[in-house]
Scaffold this motif. Sequence first.
Motif, PDB file in Angstrom:
ATOM      1  N   TYR A 107      34.046  42.130 136.078  1.00  0.00           N
ATOM      2  CA  TYR A 107      33.136  41.051 135.689  1.00  0.00           C
ATOM      3  C   TYR A 107      31.860  41.079 136.531  1.00  0.00           C
ATOM      4  CZ  TYR A 107      31.450  36.316 134.759  1.00  0.00           C
ATOM      5  OH  TYR A 107      30.669  35.227 134.411  1.00  0.00           O
ATOM      6  N   GLY A 148      30.061  44.817 135.849  1.00  0.00           N
ATOM      7  CA  GLY A 148      30.259  45.459 134.549  1.00  0.00           C
ATOM      8  C   GLY A 148      29.138  46.342 134.076  1.00  0.00           C
ATOM      9  N   ARG A 149      27.918  45.856 134.084  1.00  0.00           N
ATOM     10  CA  ARG A 149      26.834  46.658 133.513  1.00  0.00           C
ATOM     11  C   ARG A 149      26.426  47.814 134.424  1.00  0.00           C
ATOM     12  NH1 ARG A 149      21.371  46.242 134.206  1.00  0.00           N
ATOM     13  NH2 ARG A 149      20.548  44.815 135.789  1.00  0.00           N
ATOM     14  N   TRP A 190      36.079  46.334 130.406  1.00  0.00           N
ATOM     15  CA  TRP A 190      35.037  45.321 130.607  1.00  0.00           C
ATOM     16  C   TRP A 190      34.721  44.594 129.301  1.00  0.00           C
ATOM     17  CZ3 TRP A 190      29.405  45.938 129.525  1.00  0.00           C
ATOM     18  CH2 TRP A 190      28.652  44.861 130.021  1.00  0.00           C
ATOM     19  N   GLU A 191      34.670  45.373 128.207  1.00  0.00           N
ATOM     20  CA  GLU A 191      34.340  44.783 126.910  1.00  0.00           C
ATOM     21  C   GLU A 191      35.420  43.830 126.404  1.00  0.00           C
ATOM     22  OE1 GLU A 191      33.696  48.220 124.573  1.00  0.00           O
ATOM     23  OE2 GLU A 191      31.730  48.663 125.455  1.00  0.00           O
ATOM     24  N   LEU A 204      37.010  41.667 128.302  1.00  0.00           N
ATOM     25  CA  LEU A 204      37.051  40.449 129.098  1.00  0.00           C
ATOM     26  C   LEU A 204      36.662  39.249 128.234  1.00  0.00           C
ATOM     27  CD1 LEU A 204      35.300  41.574 132.430  1.00  0.00           C
ATOM     28  CD2 LEU A 204      37.752  41.352 131.991  1.00  0.00           C
ATOM     29  N   ARG A 241      31.622  38.180 129.776  1.00  0.00           N
ATOM     30  CA  ARG A 241      31.065  39.235 130.628  1.00  0.00           C
ATOM     31  C   ARG A 241      29.849  38.744 131.414  1.00  0.00           C
ATOM     32  NH1 ARG A 241      32.508  41.607 125.894  1.00  0.00           N
ATOM     33  NH2 ARG A 241      30.393  41.538 125.055  1.00  0.00           N
ATOM     34  N   ASP A 242      29.501  37.469 131.186  1.00  0.00           N
ATOM     35  CA  ASP A 242      28.363  36.876 131.882  1.00  0.00           C
ATOM     36  C   ASP A 242      28.529  35.354 131.849  1.00  0.00           C
ATOM     37  OD1 ASP A 242      25.447  35.705 131.950  1.00  0.00           O
ATOM     38  OD2 ASP A 242      25.264  37.760 132.674  1.00  0.00           O
ATOM     39  N   GLU A 282      27.709  33.221 128.837  1.00  0.00           N
ATOM     40  CA  GLU A 282      28.587  33.181 127.674  1.00  0.00           C
ATOM     41  C   GLU A 282      29.551  31.997 127.703  1.00  0.00           C
ATOM     42  OE1 GLU A 282      30.579  36.918 127.300  1.00  0.00           O
ATOM     43  OE2 GLU A 282      28.725  38.091 127.259  1.00  0.00           O
ATOM     44  N   LEU A 295      37.757  33.663 132.849  1.00  0.00           N
ATOM     45  CA  LEU A 295      37.879  35.099 133.081  1.00  0.00           C
ATOM     46  C   LEU A 295      39.342  35.518 133.189  1.00  0.00           C
ATOM     47  CD1 LEU A 295      36.444  37.790 133.678  1.00  0.00           C
ATOM     48  CD2 LEU A 295      36.423  37.143 136.093  1.00  0.00           C
TER      49      LEU A 295
END
Length: 397
Positions: free
Chosen positions: A300, A303-304, A330-331, A333, A336-337, A340, A372
């Motif tokens: 988390y 991730g990017r 990651w996708e 989760l 992811r931010d 969201e 999360l």
Amino acid sequence: MNEQFRQALSVIETLKRHGHEAYFVGGAVRDYLLKRPIGDIDIATSAHPQEVMAIFPKTVPVGIAHGTVMVIESGVSYEVTTFRKEGRYEDYRRPKNVTFVRSLYEDLQRRDFTMNAIAMNEHGEMIDPFGGIEALKQRIIETVGNAAERFNEDALRMMRALRFVSQLGFSLSTGTKQAIVQYGHLLQHIAVERIAVEFEKLLLGPFMSKAIELLIETNLFAYLPELATKKEQLAQLGAYALVPVHRIEAWARLAYVVQLDYQELKKWKLPNHLIRDVTICLQALKHIHSIDDWTIDALYEYGRYIPYIEHIRAALHGDEPHVQQLLKRWETLPIRDRKELAINGHDLLALFERKAGPWLAEMIQKIERAVLHREVENEKEKLKEWAVCNQRRENNC
């Protein structure tokens, strides 16, 4: 002649119809001979800038003082530059003035390396007065004429030489290498931003290890920001097999191995957003040493940056990168931010009828972690209910 050159032929042919000489020059010709992908196609001509602009309907005077006009043909831009010779250089970087000439030879004579001083006419025939084609065959980087003169004119050429080593895997000619050793100190006169551009390309080249080795052998590293005392660390950097694939990864790996902190990175005059991204990668690398260290929280948090961090981690530990596997995790989760989240600060202020304060940030963080770790669904009413229960410390809500 390949399709890119064929598309640009109309520029050459138009100039010739108007009584001027015109040739393909520079990196595109070099890469064509090396059978590498070709970038921008540059054209050199005997026509002066005003003559070029009078001939073509669509032009942009991008560097008219130095003879360069951008010609736009069929939606493609080509830099067309007048044959020129250069006056005395100032500050070991730029000529005080340029003189337009009608001689291709004089124009090629002013260029940095022989492999970049080859011209090609409209028939695909090469004009090579300084042995650039032979240098390509021998895989040698050598200056046009006297190396000491070329580096005294423009000290950045020394960094360009090593950058080409990294990109092409070539070796330096004896004279070129000796001149770098002798005149490396002139790099101190060059703007850090210009050095950083060449150094970044060096870090991203497929033969980066060879270039780093030469950087140390020639002592040129001693004139790079914050690297003068990092000889052993630089040697270690060059020993890693995996080559970075992105600038964030390249600078983060350098900073991690050579041990550059935030303030030292600032000395390179890098963009703030790049330094921020590199700093985040460095923070992650303190904790992530194996695939098992990629916890839900780590995924988390970073991730990017997974591709960069994982490539560096794999290189450092002699492991295989697991980028796709981690990106899939990651996708999946729940979020992811933080953006969201189905609830925000305004919702919580209204819910608890309280003024903003430290409690609000703490509550949002708790909700974020709960979502999360799938303790609660990311749905506004359920999040409100969870927040109230958490606030009351009730365990049976």
